[in-house]
Design a protein around this motif. Structure first.
Motif, PDB file in Angstrom:
ATOM      1  N   GLN A  66       0.793  -1.326  -0.226  1.00 24.82           N
ATOM      2  CA  GLN A  66       0.065  -0.123  -0.225  1.00 24.82           C
ATOM      3  C   GLN A  66       0.983   1.295  -0.019  1.00 24.82           C
ATOM      4  O   GLN A  66       2.152   1.325   0.563  1.00 24.82           O
ATOM      5  CB  GLN A  66      -0.889   0.228   1.191  1.00 24.82           C
ATOM      6  N   VAL A  67       0.486   2.479  -0.744  1.00 21.26           N
ATOM      7  CA  VAL A  67       1.105   3.524  -0.622  1.00 21.26           C
ATOM      8  C   VAL A  67       1.476   4.087   0.720  1.00 21.26           C
ATOM      9  O   VAL A  67       0.688   4.003   1.705  1.00 21.26           O
ATOM     10  CB  VAL A  67       0.157   4.647  -1.279  1.00 21.26           C
ATOM     11  N   LYS A  68       2.928   4.493   0.966  1.00 22.29           N
ATOM     12  CA  LYS A  68       3.243   5.182   2.287  1.00 22.29           C
ATOM     13  C   LYS A  68       3.846   6.444   2.005  1.00 22.29           C
ATOM     14  O   LYS A  68       3.870   7.036   2.784  1.00 22.29           O
ATOM     15  CB  LYS A  68       4.231   4.132   2.880  1.00 22.29           C
ATOM     16  N   LYS A  69       4.073   6.723   0.544  1.00 20.57           N
ATOM     17  CA  LYS A  69       4.868   7.914   0.494  1.00 20.57           C
ATOM     18  C   LYS A  69       4.093   8.662  -0.733  1.00 20.57           C
ATOM     19  O   LYS A  69       3.473   7.873  -1.554  1.00 20.57           O
ATOM     20  CB  LYS A  69       6.170   7.948   0.077  1.00 20.57           C
ATOM     21  N   GLY A  70       4.093   9.884  -1.074  1.00 18.12           N
ATOM     22  CA  GLY A  70       3.552  10.286  -2.292  1.00 18.12           C
ATOM     23  C   GLY A  70       2.077  10.842  -2.050  1.00 18.12           C
ATOM     24  O   GLY A  70       1.373  10.744  -0.832  1.00 18.12           O
ATOM     25  N   PRO A  71       1.578  11.527  -2.903  1.00 17.63           N
ATOM     26  CA  PRO A  71       0.262  12.068  -3.001  1.00 17.63           C
ATOM     27  C   PRO A  71      -0.885  11.004  -2.735  1.00 17.63           C
ATOM     28  O   PRO A  71      -2.035  11.302  -2.393  1.00 17.63           O
ATOM     29  CB  PRO A  71      -0.083  12.841  -4.286  1.00 17.63           C
ATOM     30  N   LEU A  72      -0.929   9.770  -2.981  1.00 19.89           N
ATOM     31  CA  LEU A  72      -1.857   8.796  -2.865  1.00 19.89           C
ATOM     32  C   LEU A  72      -1.795   8.268  -1.544  1.00 19.89           C
ATOM     33  O   LEU A  72      -2.528   7.183  -1.420  1.00 19.89           O
ATOM     34  CB  LEU A  72      -1.516   7.877  -4.119  1.00 19.89           C
ATOM     35  N   ALA A  73      -0.900   8.619  -0.726  1.00 14.46           N
ATOM     36  CA  ALA A  73      -0.801   7.831   0.658  1.00 14.46           C
ATOM     37  C   ALA A  73      -2.004   8.091   1.486  1.00 14.46           C
ATOM     38  O   ALA A  73      -2.496   9.371   1.590  1.00 14.46           O
ATOM     39  CB  ALA A  73       0.771   8.266   1.519  1.00 14.46           C
ATOM     40  N   LYS A  74      -2.475   7.252   2.092  1.00 11.99           N
ATOM     41  CA  LYS A  74      -3.464   7.417   2.993  1.00 11.99           C
ATOM     42  C   LYS A  74      -3.353   7.956   4.346  1.00 11.99           C
ATOM     43  O   LYS A  74      -2.263   7.678   4.849  1.00 11.99           O
ATOM     44  CB  LYS A  74      -4.284   6.040   3.265  1.00 11.99           C
ATOM     45  N   THR A  75      -3.891   9.077   4.901  1.00  9.34           N
ATOM     46  CA  THR A  75      -3.610   9.686   6.280  1.00  9.34           C
ATOM     47  C   THR A  75      -4.707   9.274   6.981  1.00  9.34           C
ATOM     48  O   THR A  75      -5.717   9.244   6.737  1.00  9.34           O
ATOM     49  CB  THR A  75      -3.355  10.963   6.042  1.00  9.34           C
ATOM     50  N   ALA A  76      -4.162   9.022   8.364  1.00 10.48           N
ATOM     51  CA  ALA A  76      -5.116   8.847   9.400  1.00 10.48           C
ATOM     52  C   ALA A  76      -5.820  10.142   9.905  1.00 10.48           C
ATOM     53  O   ALA A  76      -5.221  11.158  10.005  1.00 10.48           O
ATOM     54  CB  ALA A  76      -4.442   8.183  10.754  1.00 10.48           C
ATOM     55  N   ILE A  77      -7.067  10.026  10.326  1.00 11.32           N
ATOM     56  CA  ILE A  77      -7.693  11.130  10.679  1.00 11.32           C
ATOM     57  C   ILE A  77      -7.726  11.189  12.127  1.00 11.32           C
ATOM     58  O   ILE A  77      -8.087  10.256  12.822  1.00 11.32           O
ATOM     59  CB  ILE A  77      -9.079  11.290  10.110  1.00 11.32           C
ATOM     60  N   ASP A  78      -7.364  12.278  12.710  1.00 11.54           N
ATOM     61  CA  ASP A  78      -7.344  12.448  14.121  1.00 11.54           C
ATOM     62  C   ASP A  78      -8.622  13.122  14.664  1.00 11.54           C
ATOM     63  O   ASP A  78      -8.961  14.267  14.213  1.00 11.54           O
ATOM     64  CB  ASP A  78      -6.178  13.485  14.745  1.00 11.54           C
ATOM     65  N   LEU A  79      -9.497  12.035  15.013  1.00 10.73           N
ATOM     66  CA  LEU A  79     -10.864  12.716  15.424  1.00 10.73           C
ATOM     67  C   LEU A  79     -11.047  13.846  16.263  1.00 10.73           C
ATOM     68  O   LEU A  79     -11.774  14.637  16.891  1.00 10.73           O
ATOM     69  CB  LEU A  79     -11.889  11.642  15.933  1.00 10.73           C
ATOM     70  N   LYS A  80      -9.790  13.819  17.386  1.00  8.26           N
ATOM     71  CA  LYS A  80      -9.985  14.709  18.584  1.00  8.26           C
ATOM     72  C   LYS A  80      -9.536  15.991  17.910  1.00  8.26           C
ATOM     73  O   LYS A  80      -9.914  17.186  18.549  1.00  8.26           O
ATOM     74  CB  LYS A  80      -8.664  14.403  19.377  1.00  8.26           C
ATOM     75  N   ARG A  81      -9.095  16.412  16.915  1.00 11.47           N
ATOM     76  CA  ARG A  81      -8.826  17.679  16.384  1.00 11.47           C
ATOM     77  C   ARG A  81     -10.122  18.160  15.213  1.00 11.47           C
ATOM     78  O   ARG A  81     -10.032  19.366  15.052  1.00 11.47           O
ATOM     79  CB  ARG A  81      -7.697  17.589  15.350  1.00 11.47           C
ATOM     80  N   LEU A  82     -11.114  17.391  15.295  1.00  9.15           N
ATOM     81  CA  LEU A  82     -12.153  17.657  14.567  1.00  9.15           C
ATOM     82  C   LEU A  82     -13.232  18.714  15.564  1.00  9.15           C
ATOM     83  O   LEU A  82     -13.537  18.009  16.719  1.00  9.15           O
ATOM     84  CB  LEU A  82     -12.917  16.396  13.621  1.00  9.15           C
ATOM     85  N   ALA A  83     -14.057  19.465  15.100  1.00  8.44           N
ATOM     86  CA  ALA A  83     -15.009  20.072  15.828  1.00  8.44           C
ATOM     87  C   ALA A  83     -16.174  19.050  15.718  1.00  8.44           C
ATOM     88  O   ALA A  83     -16.811  18.930  16.657  1.00  8.44           O
ATOM     89  CB  ALA A  83     -15.407  21.386  15.051  1.00  8.44           C
ATOM     90  N   PHE A  84     -16.594  18.487  14.520  1.00 10.50           N
ATOM     91  CA  PHE A  84     -17.602  17.668  14.535  1.00 10.50           C
ATOM     92  C   PHE A  84     -17.493  16.892  13.212  1.00 10.50           C
ATOM     93  O   PHE A  84     -16.654  17.207  12.217  1.00 10.50           O
ATOM     94  CB  PHE A  84     -19.050  18.108  14.503  1.00 10.50           C
ATOM     95  N   VAL A  85     -18.049  15.879  13.122  1.00 10.15           N
ATOM     96  CA  VAL A  85     -18.112  14.713  11.713  1.00 10.15           C
ATOM     97  C   VAL A  85     -19.702  14.861  11.385  1.00 10.15           C
ATOM     98  O   VAL A  85     -20.490  14.096  12.231  1.00 10.15           O
ATOM     99  CB  VAL A  85     -17.537  13.372  12.164  1.00 10.15           C
TER     100      VAL A  85
END
Length: 105
Positions: A66-85
């Motif tokens: 799976q992609v680890k580098k570059g523009p196609l890499a998936k990033t984890a979402i930090d739910l604590k930094r979100l105001a709401f989902v």
């Protein structure tokens, strides 16, 4: 080389292949001889590497990556930094917060 290709999903160029051997029949065989790096635009793939040794000793390794580098890499979402989902409320169809279950203004 195969592992680095799977990490970035970018096929490296063939550095020393300028002219294809005229004795190779490429008609009907899907292949690309890349002279520049080629983006695959995939986020995961399978790849293989074959080795043909002297005296008939052969080996084959298949990899999944799976992609680890570059523009196609998936990033984890930090739910604590979100105001709401926001998600759709099952009762009224309006927006509601997924984290708290309350209506979103």
């Amino acid at each position: 080389k195969v592992m680095l290709t799977l990490q970035s999903m970018t096929l490296p160029p063939n550095l020393h292949c300028r002219i294809l051997n005229p004795n190779i029949d490429s008609e009907g065989f899907p292949m690309i001889i890349g002279t520049d790096a080629i983006e695959t635009f995939k986020d995961s793939a399978y790849a293989g590497c074959s080795g043909f040794g002297f005296g008939g000793s052969d080996a084959r390794a298949d990899f999944y990556g799976q992609v680890k580098k570059g523009p196609l890499a998936k990033t984890a979402i930090d739910l604590k930094r979100l105001a709401f989902v926001a998600t759709t409320c099952q009762k009224c169809g309006g927006p509601m917060c997924w984290l708290s279950g309350r209506a979103v203004p």
